[in-house]
Design an enzyme around this catalytic site. Structure first.
Site, PDB file in Angstrom:
ATOM      1  N   HIS A 129       0.820  -1.215   0.000  1.00 36.54           N
ATOM      2  CA  HIS A 129       0.000   0.000   0.000  1.00 36.54           C
ATOM      3  C   HIS A 129       0.855   1.267   0.000  1.00 36.54           C
ATOM      4  O   HIS A 129       0.413   2.313  -0.491  1.00 36.54           O
ATOM      5  CB  HIS A 129      -0.934   0.018   1.204  1.00 36.54           C
ATOM      6  CG  HIS A 129      -1.965  -1.064   1.160  1.00 36.54           C
ATOM      7  ND1 HIS A 129      -2.783  -1.359   2.230  1.00 36.54           N
ATOM      8  CD2 HIS A 129      -2.322  -1.946   0.183  1.00 36.54           C
ATOM      9  CE1 HIS A 129      -3.587  -2.363   1.915  1.00 36.54           C
ATOM     10  NE2 HIS A 129      -3.326  -2.729   0.686  1.00 36.54           N
ATOM     11  N   LEU A 379      -3.341  -9.595   5.661  1.00 34.76           N
ATOM     12  CA  LEU A 379      -3.204  -9.283   4.243  1.00 34.76           C
ATOM     13  C   LEU A 379      -1.961  -8.435   3.969  1.00 34.76           C
ATOM     14  O   LEU A 379      -1.742  -7.994   2.842  1.00 34.76           O
ATOM     15  CB  LEU A 379      -4.454  -8.565   3.722  1.00 34.76           C
ATOM     16  CG  LEU A 379      -5.765  -9.355   3.853  1.00 34.76           C
ATOM     17  CD1 LEU A 379      -6.955  -8.515   3.392  1.00 34.76           C
ATOM     18  CD2 LEU A 379      -5.710 -10.647   3.065  1.00 34.76           C
ATOM     19  N   PHE A 380      -1.169  -8.178   4.996  1.00 33.86           N
ATOM     20  CA  PHE A 380       0.191  -7.620   4.884  1.00 33.86           C
ATOM     21  C   PHE A 380       0.260  -6.262   4.188  1.00 33.86           C
ATOM     22  O   PHE A 380       1.255  -5.957   3.523  1.00 33.86           O
ATOM     23  CB  PHE A 380       1.116  -8.604   4.155  1.00 33.86           C
ATOM     24  CG  PHE A 380       0.935 -10.035   4.583  1.00 33.86           C
ATOM     25  CD1 PHE A 380       0.927 -10.375   5.922  1.00 33.86           C
ATOM     26  CD2 PHE A 380       0.752 -11.037   3.655  1.00 33.86           C
ATOM     27  CE1 PHE A 380       0.755 -11.688   6.334  1.00 33.86           C
ATOM     28  CE2 PHE A 380       0.570 -12.358   4.053  1.00 33.86           C
ATOM     29  CZ  PHE A 380       0.568 -12.675   5.399  1.00 33.86           C
ATOM     30  N   CYS A 381      -0.766  -5.432   4.331  1.00 32.44           N
ATOM     31  CA  CYS A 381      -0.794  -4.115   3.670  1.00 32.44           C
ATOM     32  C   CYS A 381      -0.546  -4.249   2.167  1.00 32.44           C
ATOM     33  O   CYS A 381       0.061  -3.370   1.537  1.00 32.44           O
ATOM     34  CB  CYS A 381       0.236  -3.164   4.290  1.00 32.44           C
ATOM     35  SG  CYS A 381      -0.187  -2.641   5.953  1.00 32.44           S
ATOM     36  N   ALA A 382      -1.023  -5.361   1.615  1.00 30.87           N
ATOM     37  CA  ALA A 382      -0.959  -5.596   0.172  1.00 30.87           C
ATOM     38  C   ALA A 382      -2.241  -6.341  -0.206  1.00 30.87           C
ATOM     39  O   ALA A 382      -2.202  -7.425  -0.783  1.00 30.87           O
ATOM     40  CB  ALA A 382       0.280  -6.396  -0.198  1.00 30.87           C
TER      41      ALA A 382
END
Length: 460
Positions: A129, A379-382
């Site tokens: 992100h 979701l790992f900032c992705a």
């Protein structure tokens, strides 16, 4: 860019000393264990060398660029020497600027604020992100997730070839933003080839090196990128520092990222009561306010430490650890690793996976509470990338979900294990053993959801 996978002996090199390597944590099942920090992709522990360097400087702390006293002069020299050290670490070209920021996110937002009018931005949906979102005020073309490095280059070439023609009849400015290594899969992207494609179509390119710089040498000149951004807290330095390095022209021509002291060279009152400002043209133009000299010094110290340790040695050890994880879990069919480019694609020490029959938040909580292992789940900032890799079909909700997720997607998450220069063999061995035991025997404790997190249930 490529990395050869090799099953080297554990003695390929010793891990670098990091803070927290002897910290013990309690287990919900009783007793304590040395904490296994396997979430380097979020924040790597600070190198002991970096912490020692910062501690040695702390008594000499002084204002930067504004003081005549000895400590101010010393701090100013240290700050500017840190800039030169980072430029050397990144293989910057003559005339490139190194701007100290707060993080990769801050760096890319700074560049977004400096885009010339009418600039068109191209970014893959696979980005973190920090690289996906800063371009909201520009014309953005989001590119679908490629399934091979070659497809990534071909996708970009087609997009650039179809660029919007400006009113004047030509193409306006364009920027490509791409990661060097995925924060989800760890896979290396074909940066040099993407840069060549961008430049062939008159575009510029910025490299998000947050996950690449801690694991591989990064050269602005060799990769032929226009800018590179990274964060100190992923490069074994403490929180709060980052870097944007590269071409000076767009940065020099843009309004300062922040207006204030340090960015201004001259301020005068006008007869109409307003003020006129002459801004610096150097990196100081985008470093308003008192700079984070300790953060800059810490980043420079980490750059020196990694360079002196030797990336060839560090890469060899990391690839050994990657092989230990993959080979150790190869006979566990319930474990599925996530990948865009295939299981054999070159990667850094970042692996994401799901476990059949488990909600990922529940599995990560059990690793922590019962084995003292810290990993990442979610979701790992992705989000677009992980949703693509997992598929958009809702899965069965586990005992511990994520209540803040969208309806029907409470278990649409994964687990990420990541490591680096400071990871001991024992941490990876414990992780592999724990995964096998949880898959075979299940958790030994009950868990519940609290404030969106899966936690051990201690109410009994």
């Amino acid at each position: 860019m490529s990395v050869s996978t090799l099953a080297a002996a554990p003695s390929v090199c010793a891990p670098l000393p990091v803070l927290g390597r002897d910290v013990t944590v309690p287990l919900v099942t009783g007793g304590e264990v040395t904490y296994a920090a396997l979430d380097y992709a979020a924040s790597a522990p600070a190198l002991q060398r970096v912490w020692d360097d910062v501690a040695a400087y702390a008594p000499y702390y002084g204002s930067v660029h504004r003081g005549a006293g000895y400590l101010s002069q010393l701090s100013t020299d240290l700050f500017e020497n840190a800039r030169r050290t980072v430029a050397e670490f990144l293989g910057c070209r003559d005339g490139d600027q190194v701007v100290f920021t707060r993080s990769t996110t801050d760096s890319l937002n700074l560049l977004a604020a400096a885009l010339p009018a009418g600039c068109q931005v191209f970014v893959f949906e696979t980005e973190h992100h920090a690289a996906l979102l800063p371009w909201r005020d520009a014309r953005v073309t989001y590119l679908d997730a490629p399934r091979s490095p070659r497809q990534a280059v071909e996708t970009l070439e087609r997009a650039l070839a179809g660029r919007t023609v400006s009113i004047e009849g030509g193409h306006g400015p364009a920027l490509v933003c791409v990661t060097g290594a995925s924060n989800v899969t760890g896979e290396l992207w074909p940066v040099r080839e993407l840069a060549a494609a961008a430049h062939a179509h008159g575009a510029r390119i910025v490299l998000d090196a947050a996950q690449l710089a801690p694991h591989h040498p990064v050269s602005v000149e060799d990769l032929d990128v226009d800018w590179v951004a990274f964060s100190g807290h992923k490069l074994y330095a403490p929180f709060g520092s980052g870097v944007l390095a590269g071409r000076a022209d767009w940065l020099r021509e843009a309004e300062p990222y922040l207006a204030g002291g340090g960015a201004s060279r001259k301020v005068t009152r006008r007869t109409d009561g307003g003020v006129d400002v002459e801004w610096h043209e150097s990196a100081a133009r985008h470093e308003a306010g008192s700079p984070n000299v300790i953060g800059a010094y810490a980043v420079a110290s980490a750059c020196k430490a990694l360079t002196e340790a030797g990336f060839d040695t560090l890469v060899a050890r990391e690839q050994y650890l990657v092989a230990q994880v993959r080979e150790g879990l190869a006979d566990v069919p319930q474990v599925r690793f996530l990948s865009l480019f295939g299981d054999d694609a070159p990667r850094v020490g970042v692996l994401s996976f799901v476990v059949e029959g488990w909600n990922s938040s529940h599995f990560a909580a059990a690793l922590s509470a019962e084995y003292g292992i810290g990993v990442r789940d979610g979701l790992f900032c992705a989000h677009p990338l992980v949703r693509t890799l997992l598929g958009s079909d809702p899965q069965t909700q586990g005992e511990c979900g994520a209540p803040e997720a969208a309806p029907g997607e409470k278990s649409l998450n994964a687990i990420r294990v990541s490591f680096g220069a400071g990871t001991p063999d024992e941490h990876v061995e414990r992780f592999v053993r724990a995964v096998k035991e949880l898959v075979t025997d299940g958790a030994r404790w009950n868990y519940r959801t609290e404030d969106g997190r899966c936690v051990p249930d201690t109410s009994a």
